[in-house]
Design a protein around this motif. Sequence first.
Motif, PDB file in Angstrom:
ATOM      1  N   GLY A 225       0.803  -1.222   0.000  1.00  0.00           N
ATOM      2  CA  GLY A 225       0.000   0.000   0.000  1.00  0.00           C
ATOM      3  C   GLY A 225       0.831   1.266   0.000  1.00  0.00           C
ATOM      4  O   GLY A 225       0.293   2.356   0.197  1.00  0.00           O
TER       5      GLY A 225
ATOM      6  N   LEU B  32      -7.531   3.330  -2.420  1.00  0.00           N
ATOM      7  CA  LEU B  32      -7.740   4.297  -1.347  1.00  0.00           C
ATOM      8  C   LEU B  32      -7.678   5.731  -1.850  1.00  0.00           C
ATOM      9  O   LEU B  32      -7.548   6.669  -1.065  1.00  0.00           O
ATOM     10  N   SER B  33      -7.790   5.917  -3.167  1.00  0.00           N
ATOM     11  CA  SER B  33      -7.733   7.259  -3.740  1.00  0.00           C
ATOM     12  C   SER B  33      -8.952   8.074  -3.299  1.00  0.00           C
ATOM     13  O   SER B  33     -10.046   7.535  -3.133  1.00  0.00           O
TER      14      SER B  33
ATOM     15  N   ARG C 209     -11.228   4.980  -7.738  1.00  0.00           N
ATOM     16  CA  ARG C 209     -11.448   3.797  -6.903  1.00  0.00           C
ATOM     17  C   ARG C 209     -12.273   2.752  -7.664  1.00  0.00           C
ATOM     18  O   ARG C 209     -12.026   1.552  -7.534  1.00  0.00           O
TER      19      ARG C 209
ATOM     20  N   LEU D  35      -5.477  -5.310   1.165  1.00  0.00           N
ATOM     21  CA  LEU D  35      -5.693  -3.928   0.757  1.00  0.00           C
ATOM     22  C   LEU D  35      -7.136  -3.715   0.309  1.00  0.00           C
ATOM     23  O   LEU D  35      -7.755  -2.683   0.605  1.00  0.00           O
TER      24      LEU D  35
ATOM     25  N   LYS E  52      -9.398  -3.579   3.339  1.00  0.00           N
ATOM     26  CA  LYS E  52      -9.257  -2.296   4.019  1.00  0.00           C
ATOM     27  C   LYS E  52     -10.016  -1.200   3.275  1.00  0.00           C
ATOM     28  O   LYS E  52     -10.715  -0.370   3.882  1.00  0.00           O
ATOM     29  N   ALA E  53      -9.903  -1.198   1.942  1.00  0.00           N
ATOM     30  CA  ALA E  53     -10.606  -0.189   1.151  1.00  0.00           C
ATOM     31  C   ALA E  53     -12.117  -0.367   1.252  1.00  0.00           C
ATOM     32  O   ALA E  53     -12.865   0.612   1.328  1.00  0.00           O
TER      33      ALA E  53
ATOM     34  N   ARG F 159     -13.735   1.115   4.453  1.00  0.00           N
ATOM     35  CA  ARG F 159     -13.853   2.569   4.565  1.00  0.00           C
ATOM     36  C   ARG F 159     -14.619   3.203   3.412  1.00  0.00           C
ATOM     37  O   ARG F 159     -14.786   4.405   3.375  1.00  0.00           O
ATOM     38  N   GLU F 160     -15.114   2.390   2.481  1.00  0.00           N
ATOM     39  CA  GLU F 160     -15.812   2.923   1.311  1.00  0.00           C
ATOM     40  C   GLU F 160     -17.223   3.387   1.677  1.00  0.00           C
ATOM     41  O   GLU F 160     -17.963   2.687   2.367  1.00  0.00           O
TER      42      GLU F 160
END
Length: 571
Positions: free
Chosen positions: A87, A163-164, A170, A188, A191-192, A195-196
């Motif tokens: 990441g 994570l952009s 994204r 990764l 994780k994305a 939080r999306e």
Amino acid sequence: MISSGSTWLSPSAVPLRVGEGRGRRERPASWSRQAAIAALVAVLAVVLVALGAVRAQAEEFDQLVQQLGDRDFTAKIAAVGTLAATGDPRAVPILDAMVAGKLATRLDGRVVILERRGQTQIIRDPLTLAEIGEAGPGDVEPITVNNRLRGALRGALGGLTLLSPDASRRREAADAVFKTRDALLLPLLEKALARETDGGVRDRMVRALAATRTAAAPTAEERLAAIATVEGFADPEVRALLANVGAADADPAVREAATKALGEVEFRLTLWGLLGNVFQGVSLGSVLLLAAVGLAITFGVMGVINMAHGEMVMLGAYTTFVVQDLFRTYAPGAIDYALLVAVPTAFLFTGLVGIAVERSIIRFLYGRPLETLLATWGLSLVLQQAVRTIFGPSNREVSNPSWMSGAVDLVGGLTLTYNRIWIIVFSLVVFALLMLLIRRTAFGLQMRAVTQNRRMAAAMGIRTGAVDALTFGLGSAIAGIAGVALSQIDNVSPNLGQSYIIDSFMVVVFGGVGNLWGTLVGALSLGLVNKFLEPYAGAVLAKILILVAIILFIQKRPRGLFALKGRAVEN
């Protein structure tokens, strides 16, 4: 104890402080200093450990970058996946350079980034991107990339942009991970996903996560759960994934679940494919409606076979080009409004051209259909050559405004482009306004009177010559705004009108000469039938079959679907 002549107390004789709890004694100052020193030592130790960890992480990252220069493609792919899993944003320019063929190794084996500056090759450090020198002949060797490695690079870059802050990036990243299905990107991606907040992007990430687990999960239970999730996404890529899992997975239960899910996905894809054909058919029908409705008016009122009708469409398209070119030159900031100005401009220009053609040529040929056909065919050649002389024979570019650019992506791989949607709406609005003009205005009443019985209309005081001129001008004007619409989906060239003249005549004859409702039904019917035949018969054979079907239909109903009524028509 108290010594003679002295007032100091020994540490063992320190009295209790006033207000303290029972038995608590005041700590000496040396103890406070020792505690502070111990705390400082602990902080220094933590800092040293953190620095060591950072240094170790930096060394590990540098080792991964150096592995990109390995001659073994398997080692390169592994290094790419591990870099993406970190990441670390520093990996993005490195992998971008590798995709572009700008990553190389020096003679000492160090990986560097190459940058062309004029005739000189600049070497940059991949970790800091700082310029470290120039490369002469033989100083560096480019790192080779094959198709498999290129796919891994795209997937890795997609994972790094999960994570952009940009939602569109994204979404693209999630789609890239879905295609590569690299198990190293799972942490990764998870994780994305956690939080999306964007619903559309989240669906893409869920699909990518389920697809990656379907292909790479270590246990059959995890793969079965992933198949149940991915089954909810009906698109061709999911179908290919399930087909691969159903054929290659080692577990029989997983293969059976994948095969069952594949059947469900294929069924839904078939339904979405039918809906896509309906949209394409309605879109083609709306184009045919715009191109044919003016011809229906001209042919129905005057009985003129206007072979130059397609050139009126072409003139409307070139009017759009001229208006947009003027906006681009004098008002580039308002270029999005050029199309709104082009519609009335094309309407007026082609309408005036139509009136001029009727007054100068057509009015001398009434009642002589063969001479009218030959005269308008010759006129079409003259107009085409005039446009070639003024604008040249090559295609002209007419760009879409921002509000007509882009598309709506639905499930099943169905994409509805904004320009097609707007053209459908535009054609229906034009049809509705034309119906209001014919049904609710004095000119429309006179036009209908001339259509039903020209002699009786003349006896009632209607100036049939003026009605003919205005009607021909109206038909040409509508063809002009059809050209405005076609400029957004087709090439603007001198031959633009020739592509639609035959289809326009078929629509008019099939729907009923002079009947607008028949033109609407005929255009939509031919558009739908054509789009449903094309996948099976091809574009050319589909048009031939439609032409044969219309000929057979006209043998049974010579006046089309909706025939006009009136003494002149019946005679």
